[in-house]
Design a protein around this motif. Structure first.
Motif, PDB file in Angstrom:
ATOM      1  N   TRP A   5       2.995 -28.614  63.334  1.00 44.45           N
ATOM      2  CA  TRP A   5       3.002 -26.565  63.930  1.00 44.45           C
ATOM      3  C   TRP A   5       4.181 -25.616  64.164  1.00 44.45           C
ATOM      4  CZ3 TRP A   5      -1.664 -24.858  65.626  1.00 44.45           C
ATOM      5  CH2 TRP A   5      -2.536 -25.666  66.538  1.00 44.45           C
ATOM      6  N   LYS A   6       5.248 -26.111  63.583  1.00 43.96           N
ATOM      7  CA  LYS A   6       5.994 -25.411  63.800  1.00 43.96           C
ATOM      8  C   LYS A   6       6.191 -25.318  61.837  1.00 43.96           C
ATOM      9  CE  LYS A   6       9.473 -27.136  66.299  1.00 43.96           C
ATOM     10  NZ  LYS A   6      10.309 -27.700  67.160  1.00 43.96           N
ATOM     11  N   LYS A   7       5.850 -26.219  61.195  1.00 41.25           N
ATOM     12  CA  LYS A   7       6.007 -26.416  60.014  1.00 41.25           C
ATOM     13  C   LYS A   7       4.897 -24.616  59.397  1.00 41.25           C
ATOM     14  CE  LYS A   7       7.871 -30.461  58.312  1.00 41.25           C
ATOM     15  NZ  LYS A   7       6.819 -31.956  57.233  1.00 41.25           N
ATOM     16  N   ALA A   8       3.889 -25.072  59.710  1.00 40.08           N
ATOM     17  CA  ALA A   8       2.236 -23.904  59.682  1.00 40.08           C
ATOM     18  C   ALA A   8       2.284 -23.148  60.451  1.00 40.08           C
ATOM     19  CB  ALA A   8       1.168 -24.946  60.516  1.00 40.08           C
ATOM     20  N   ILE A   9       3.317 -22.971  61.318  1.00 39.86           N
ATOM     21  CA  ILE A   9       4.048 -21.453  61.171  1.00 39.86           C
ATOM     22  C   ILE A   9       4.449 -21.114  60.827  1.00 39.86           C
ATOM     23  CG2 ILE A   9       4.296 -19.975  63.801  1.00 39.86           C
ATOM     24  CD1 ILE A   9       3.993 -22.097  65.066  1.00 39.86           C
ATOM     25  N   SER A  10       5.330 -21.349  60.483  1.00 45.55           N
ATOM     26  CA  SER A  10       6.387 -21.129  59.262  1.00 45.55           C
ATOM     27  C   SER A  10       5.293 -20.116  57.630  1.00 45.55           C
ATOM     28  CB  SER A  10       7.694 -21.483  59.449  1.00 45.55           C
ATOM     29  OG  SER A  10       7.066 -22.626  58.339  1.00 45.55           O
ATOM     30  N   GLY A  11       4.268 -20.948  57.527  1.00 41.96           N
ATOM     31  CA  GLY A  11       4.180 -20.620  56.543  1.00 41.96           C
ATOM     32  C   GLY A  11       3.941 -21.811  55.130  1.00 41.96           C
ATOM     33  N   ASP A  12       4.007 -23.203  56.139  1.00 43.40           N
ATOM     34  CA  ASP A  12       3.698 -24.151  55.164  1.00 43.40           C
ATOM     35  C   ASP A  12       1.996 -24.414  55.019  1.00 43.40           C
ATOM     36  OD1 ASP A  12       3.208 -26.673  53.772  1.00 43.40           O
ATOM     37  OD2 ASP A  12       5.134 -27.335  54.916  1.00 43.40           O
ATOM     38  N   ILE A  13       1.576 -24.635  53.507  1.00 43.13           N
ATOM     39  CA  ILE A  13       0.088 -24.081  53.393  1.00 43.13           C
ATOM     40  C   ILE A  13       0.029 -25.923  53.550  1.00 43.13           C
ATOM     41  CG2 ILE A  13      -2.231 -24.251  52.154  1.00 43.13           C
ATOM     42  CD1 ILE A  13      -0.427 -21.695  53.129  1.00 43.13           C
ATOM     43  N   GLU A  14       0.566 -26.532  53.304  1.00 42.49           N
ATOM     44  CA  GLU A  14       0.002 -28.256  53.006  1.00 42.49           C
ATOM     45  C   GLU A  14      -0.089 -28.619  55.140  1.00 42.49           C
ATOM     46  OE1 GLU A  14      -1.225 -29.877  51.171  1.00 42.49           O
ATOM     47  OE2 GLU A  14      -0.862 -27.914  49.487  1.00 42.49           O
ATOM     48  N   ALA A  15       0.989 -28.158  56.130  1.00 36.80           N
ATOM     49  CA  ALA A  15       1.078 -28.595  56.497  1.00 36.80           C
ATOM     50  C   ALA A  15       0.010 -28.035  57.105  1.00 36.80           C
ATOM     51  CB  ALA A  15       3.020 -28.456  57.387  1.00 36.80           C
ATOM     52  N   GLU A  16      -0.397 -26.854  57.665  1.00 36.66           N
ATOM     53  CA  GLU A  16      -2.199 -26.476  57.867  1.00 36.66           C
ATOM     54  C   GLU A  16      -2.877 -27.029  57.701  1.00 36.66           C
ATOM     55  OE1 GLU A  16      -4.280 -22.481  57.041  1.00 36.66           O
ATOM     56  OE2 GLU A  16      -2.242 -21.710  58.232  1.00 36.66           O
ATOM     57  N   LYS A  17      -3.068 -27.010  56.208  1.00 40.66           N
ATOM     58  CA  LYS A  17      -3.914 -28.364  56.152  1.00 40.66           C
ATOM     59  C   LYS A  17      -3.858 -29.637  56.427  1.00 40.66           C
ATOM     60  CE  LYS A  17      -4.689 -26.127  51.578  1.00 40.66           C
ATOM     61  NZ  LYS A  17      -4.276 -26.326  50.309  1.00 40.66           N
ATOM     62  N   LEU A  18      -3.149 -30.350  56.719  1.00 41.29           N
ATOM     63  CA  LEU A  18      -3.107 -31.441  57.428  1.00 41.29           C
ATOM     64  C   LEU A  18      -3.161 -30.909  59.113  1.00 41.29           C
ATOM     65  CD1 LEU A  18      -2.038 -34.507  57.056  1.00 41.29           C
ATOM     66  CD2 LEU A  18       0.218 -33.654  57.315  1.00 41.29           C
ATOM     67  N   LEU A  19      -2.738 -30.205  58.892  1.00 38.50           N
ATOM     68  CA  LEU A  19      -2.681 -30.138  60.817  1.00 38.50           C
ATOM     69  C   LEU A  19      -4.180 -30.357  61.211  1.00 38.50           C
ATOM     70  CD1 LEU A  19      -1.768 -29.344  63.991  1.00 38.50           C
ATOM     71  CD2 LEU A  19      -1.662 -26.765  62.821  1.00 38.50           C
ATOM     72  N   SER A  20      -4.760 -29.017  60.569  1.00 39.10           N
ATOM     73  CA  SER A  20      -6.872 -29.296  60.064  1.00 39.10           C
ATOM     74  C   SER A  20      -7.707 -29.974  60.314  1.00 39.10           C
ATOM     75  CB  SER A  20      -6.962 -27.634  59.216  1.00 39.10           C
ATOM     76  OG  SER A  20      -8.482 -27.939  59.359  1.00 39.10           O
ATOM     77  N   ARG A  21      -7.256 -30.886  59.621  1.00 40.67           N
ATOM     78  CA  ARG A  21      -8.069 -32.411  59.204  1.00 40.67           C
ATOM     79  C   ARG A  21      -7.195 -32.764  60.450  1.00 40.67           C
ATOM     80  NH1 ARG A  21      -5.799 -36.380  57.145  1.00 40.67           N
ATOM     81  NH2 ARG A  21      -4.919 -36.397  56.382  1.00 40.67           N
ATOM     82  N   LEU A  22      -6.396 -33.182  61.269  1.00 41.67           N
ATOM     83  CA  LEU A  22      -6.009 -34.086  62.426  1.00 41.67           C
ATOM     84  C   LEU A  22      -6.751 -33.141  62.977  1.00 41.67           C
ATOM     85  CD1 LEU A  22      -2.260 -34.736  61.448  1.00 41.67           C
ATOM     86  CD2 LEU A  22      -4.212 -36.136  61.325  1.00 41.67           C
ATOM     87  N   LEU A  23      -6.367 -32.263  63.960  1.00 43.09           N
ATOM     88  CA  LEU A  23      -7.384 -31.322  64.559  1.00 43.09           C
ATOM     89  C   LEU A  23      -8.888 -31.851  64.887  1.00 43.09           C
ATOM     90  CD1 LEU A  23      -5.556 -28.501  64.691  1.00 43.09           C
ATOM     91  CD2 LEU A  23      -6.174 -30.073  66.914  1.00 43.09           C
ATOM     92  N   PHE A  24      -9.605 -31.531  63.223  1.00 48.04           N
ATOM     93  CA  PHE A  24     -10.707 -32.082  63.256  1.00 48.04           C
ATOM     94  C   PHE A  24     -11.585 -33.367  63.596  1.00 48.04           C
ATOM     95  CE2 PHE A  24     -14.459 -33.377  60.506  1.00 48.04           C
ATOM     96  CZ  PHE A  24     -15.189 -32.202  60.733  1.00 48.04           C
ATOM     97  N   GLU A  25     -10.479 -34.342  63.089  1.00 49.78           N
ATOM     98  CA  GLU A  25     -10.920 -35.604  63.189  1.00 49.78           C
ATOM     99  C   GLU A  25     -11.330 -36.182  64.630  1.00 49.78           C
ATOM    100  OE1 GLU A  25      -7.703 -37.771  60.945  1.00 49.78           O
ATOM    101  OE2 GLU A  25      -9.396 -37.389  59.249  1.00 49.78           O
ATOM    102  N   ARG A  26     -10.318 -35.817  65.356  1.00 52.51           N
ATOM    103  CA  ARG A  26      -9.759 -35.903  66.596  1.00 52.51           C
ATOM    104  C   ARG A  26     -10.885 -35.354  67.070  1.00 52.51           C
ATOM    105  NH1 ARG A  26      -4.000 -33.548  69.464  1.00 52.51           N
ATOM    106  NH2 ARG A  26      -3.205 -35.498  67.941  1.00 52.51           N
ATOM    107  N   PHE A  27     -10.589 -34.155  66.720  1.00 56.65           N
ATOM    108  CA  PHE A  27     -12.412 -33.087  68.425  1.00 56.65           C
ATOM    109  C   PHE A  27     -13.257 -34.265  67.692  1.00 56.65           C
ATOM    110  CE2 PHE A  27      -9.971 -29.046  68.045  1.00 56.65           C
ATOM    111  CZ  PHE A  27      -8.518 -29.921  68.858  1.00 56.65           C
ATOM    112  N   SER A  28     -13.646 -34.822  66.729  1.00 51.37           N
ATOM    113  CA  SER A  28     -15.033 -34.920  66.194  1.00 51.37           C
ATOM    114  C   SER A  28     -14.791 -36.115  66.672  1.00 51.37           C
ATOM    115  CB  SER A  28     -15.210 -35.215  64.215  1.00 51.37           C
ATOM    116  OG  SER A  28     -14.871 -33.585  64.238  1.00 51.37           O
ATOM    117  N   THR A  29     -13.234 -37.443  66.795  1.00 48.72           N
ATOM    118  CA  THR A  29     -13.700 -38.242  67.978  1.00 48.72           C
ATOM    119  C   THR A  29     -14.185 -37.979  69.488  1.00 48.72           C
ATOM    120  OG1 THR A  29     -12.355 -38.848  65.824  1.00 48.72           O
ATOM    121  CG2 THR A  29     -12.205 -40.200  68.114  1.00 48.72           C
TER     122      THR A  29
END
Length: 177
Positions: A5-29
């Motif tokens: 979250w901290k990295k994504a907020i600071s503008g790290d695109i890779e962290a945002e992509k990973l965060l999105s993927r992890l949230l999607f997997e968690r929510f889907s499950t």
């Protein structure tokens, strides 16, 4: 997750992509535990879309995980509310005698009119989606529909899911087809 979250907020695109993927997997499950897989993935996608568009507007210190899960819970609640309304609408129609429906309730008539209008729009804009929905409603099984339309099972499920989503959006949100 907190570091992501901290990295994504600071503008790290890779962290945002990973965060999105992890949230999607968690929510889907999580959603898959209580609803069908296709709907679970749709709800997870909707929640992730909201989260990714709004998380940067939150000011620190903020509990992003709790906030994200609250959005997900609201999406699940909306899903069950829509299903309840759909069930009530369709269970009130005892047969194909729509004239009796019109005579009994103005509210039911308006609901049926919206549904009919949305079905007409679907037929005009996406005839394959409409045909798949129609064949399912007529009681044809998956193999028969695939044979008639000369498509694979996966293609059938895609057409059916997209058609239902377009129809649902039209009925509940007034979105034009």
């Amino acid at each position: 997750m907190r570091d992501l979250w901290k990295k994504a907020i600071s503008g790290d695109i890779e962290a945002e992509k990973l965060l999105s993927r992890l949230l999607f997997e968690r929510f889907s499950t999580l959603a898959g535990l209580v609803i069908c897989k296709e709907d679970a993935r749709d709800i997870a996608q909707e929640a992730c879309a909201v989260i990714l568009t709004e998380y940067k507007s939150l000011k620190s210190p903020y509990e992003y995980n709790a906030w994200a899960h609250k959005i997900f819970k609201n999406k699940i609640a909306s899903y069950f509310q829509r299903k309840s309304v759909e069930k009530r609408i369709f269970s009130e129609v005892p047969n194909d005698n729509y004239e009796s429906l019109i005579e009994t309730s103005t509210e039911n008539f308006e609901i049926m009119q919206v549904l009919i209008d949305c079905l007409k729009k679907l037929v005009d804009s996406f005839p394959r989606y409409a045909r798949v929905i129609n064949l399912v409603q007529l009681g044809f099984d998956t193999d028969e529909i695939c044979r008639r339309m000369e498509i694979s099972r996966n293609n059938l499920y895609v057409l059916l899911n997209r058609g239902r989503k377009i129809l649902k959006d039209c009925v509940f949100n007034g979105d034009a087809v």
